[in-house]
Design an enzyme around this catalytic site. Structure first.
Site, PDB file in Angstrom:
ATOM      1  N   SER A  14       0.838  -1.210   0.000  1.00  0.00           N
ATOM      2  CA  SER A  14       0.000   0.000   0.000  1.00  0.00           C
ATOM      3  C   SER A  14       0.873   1.262   0.000  1.00  0.00           C
ATOM      4  O   SER A  14       0.504   2.268  -0.607  1.00  0.00           O
ATOM      5  CB  SER A  14      -0.989  -0.004   1.154  1.00  0.00           C
ATOM      6  N   ASN A  15       2.039   1.207   0.643  1.00  0.00           N
ATOM      7  CA  ASN A  15       2.943   2.367   0.576  1.00  0.00           C
ATOM      8  C   ASN A  15       3.498   2.558  -0.832  1.00  0.00           C
ATOM      9  O   ASN A  15       3.656   3.689  -1.289  1.00  0.00           O
ATOM     10  CB  ASN A  15       4.093   2.217   1.574  1.00  0.00           C
ATOM     11  N   LEU A  85      11.441  -6.562   3.705  1.00  0.00           N
ATOM     12  CA  LEU A  85      11.783  -7.226   4.971  1.00  0.00           C
ATOM     13  C   LEU A  85      13.161  -7.858   5.046  1.00  0.00           C
ATOM     14  O   LEU A  85      13.539  -8.367   6.091  1.00  0.00           O
ATOM     15  CB  LEU A  85      10.708  -8.271   5.304  1.00  0.00           C
ATOM     16  N   LEU A  87      17.366  -7.818   5.084  1.00  0.00           N
ATOM     17  CA  LEU A  87      18.510  -6.938   5.361  1.00  0.00           C
ATOM     18  C   LEU A  87      19.211  -6.609   4.036  1.00  0.00           C
ATOM     19  O   LEU A  87      19.481  -7.505   3.234  1.00  0.00           O
ATOM     20  CB  LEU A  87      19.478  -7.662   6.295  1.00  0.00           C
ATOM     21  N   ASN A 102      14.493   3.912   4.266  1.00  0.00           N
ATOM     22  CA  ASN A 102      13.551   2.916   4.772  1.00  0.00           C
ATOM     23  C   ASN A 102      12.521   3.597   5.667  1.00  0.00           C
ATOM     24  O   ASN A 102      12.781   4.646   6.243  1.00  0.00           O
ATOM     25  CB  ASN A 102      14.293   1.854   5.602  1.00  0.00           C
ATOM     26  N   HIS A 104      10.092   2.580   9.005  1.00  0.00           N
ATOM     27  CA  HIS A 104       9.852   1.569  10.024  1.00  0.00           C
ATOM     28  C   HIS A 104       8.623   1.987  10.824  1.00  0.00           C
ATOM     29  O   HIS A 104       8.509   3.154  11.220  1.00  0.00           O
ATOM     30  CB  HIS A 104      11.076   1.433  10.939  1.00  0.00           C
ATOM     31  N   ASP A 145      17.491  -1.399  10.653  1.00  0.00           N
ATOM     32  CA  ASP A 145      16.814  -0.272  11.316  1.00  0.00           C
ATOM     33  C   ASP A 145      17.796   0.651  12.036  1.00  0.00           C
ATOM     34  O   ASP A 145      17.501   1.142  13.129  1.00  0.00           O
ATOM     35  CB  ASP A 145      15.773  -0.805  12.330  1.00  0.00           C
TER      36      ASP A 145
HETATM   37  C1  GAR Z   1       4.513  -0.755   6.671  1.00  0.00           C
HETATM   38  O1  GAR Z   1       3.832  -0.427   7.844  1.00  0.00           O
HETATM   39  C2  GAR Z   1       6.009  -0.558   6.853  1.00  0.00           C
HETATM   40  O2  GAR Z   1       6.331   0.480   7.727  1.00  0.00           O
HETATM   41  C3  GAR Z   1       6.408  -1.881   7.434  1.00  0.00           C
HETATM   42  O3  GAR Z   1       5.674  -2.832   6.721  1.00  0.00           O
HETATM   43  C4  GAR Z   1       4.411  -2.256   6.374  1.00  0.00           C
HETATM   44  C5  GAR Z   1       4.158  -2.554   4.902  1.00  0.00           C
HETATM   45  O4  GAR Z   1       2.852  -2.183   4.528  1.00  0.00           O
HETATM   46  N1  GAR Z   1       7.844  -2.080   7.306  1.00  0.00           N
HETATM   47  C6  GAR Z   1       8.560  -2.756   8.201  1.00  0.00           C
HETATM   48  O5  GAR Z   1       8.062  -3.301   9.163  1.00  0.00           O
HETATM   49  C7  GAR Z   1      10.064  -2.819   7.903  1.00  0.00           C
HETATM   50  N2  GAR Z   1      10.779  -3.279   9.047  1.00  0.00           N
HETATM   51  P1  GAR Z   1       2.491  -2.046   2.983  1.00  0.00           P
HETATM   52  O6  GAR Z   1       3.027  -3.290   2.283  1.00  0.00           O
HETATM   53  O7  GAR Z   1       0.979  -2.008   2.944  1.00  0.00           O
HETATM   54  O8  GAR Z   1       3.112  -0.781   2.462  1.00  0.00           O
END
Ligand code: GAR
Length: 189
Positions: A14-15, A85, A87, A102, A104, A145
């Site tokens: 979604s991002n 997800l 590294l 990134n 978080h 992170d």
């Molecule tokens: C988001 O909330 C992002 O911040 C998180 O995964 C989600 C992905 O949502 N990222 C992490 O946890 C990275 N460590 P999305 O696929 O709907 O954008």
């Protein structure tokens, strides 16, 4: 020539969608590709619908330098991780110094590190009865992170907050701030 960004994602995306829409018709920055490590991730469907070029890769290709070769072939200037997800290997950090960002879904350094992603983060925050959480947008280095923080936004938790309701609030914050922080970081670099 516009600055070309690659969006890396592992799941829903979604991002990715929000960032791609934000930069659609942007005068100097364009989303050039979506890079994904999961062949069945929904983000690949989104990429198709958005008419974005996509690349799928496995762990071996990521670590060996093959993904770096794809990025060079795609003329990528910046890497943006959006729900990605794995590294990032040293060869990519070295090839894109200060040019990997990134997001978080918590207030780093709390709730970061290996295994702390997506709903795991929100579950831990709620279980610990935290009064607030938020998002951290940061540069990427060789550790999970860990890089320099570019931006943080905070939100209060409700007394009856669940991991699901918190995830929604956090996503809203991400959509609101991530595209703009990407834009200003690139334009000011
Ligand atoms: C988001 O909330 C992002 O911040 C998180 O995964 C989600 C992905 O949502 N990222 C992490 O946890 C990275 N460590 P999305 O696929 O709907 O954008």
């Amino acid at each position: 020539m516009k600055t070309r960004i690659a969006l890396f994602a592992s799941g829903n995306g979604s991002n990715v969608q929000r960032i791609a829409e934000y930069f659609d018709k942007h005068p100097s920055i364009e989303v050039a590709a979506v890079y994904c490590n999961k062949p069945d991730a929904y983000v690949l469907e989104r990429a198709k619908n958005l008419h974005l070029h996509s690349r799928v890769f496995d762990r071996e290709e990521f670590r060996s330098g093959d993904v770096l070769g794809m990025l060079v072939a795609d003329h990528i200037d910046w890497i943006i991780l959006a729900g990605f997800l794995w590294l990032v290997p040293e060869n990519l950090v070295e090839a894109f110094p200060g040019r990997i960002i990134n997001i978080h879904p918590a207030l780093l350094p709390k709730y970061g590190g290996k295994g702390m992603y997506g709903h795991h983060v929100h579950e831990a925050v709620v279980a610990n009865k935290e009064k607030e959480s938020g998002i951290t947008i940061h540069l990427v280095d060789e550790a999970y992170d860990h890089g320099v923080h570019l931006y943080q936004a905070h939100i209060a938790l409700d007394p009856n907050e669940t991991a699901e309701s918190l995830a929604q609030k956090i996503h809203h914050l991400e959509y609101l701030h991530y595209p703009e922080i990407i834009e200003t970081t690139i334009l000011e670099s």
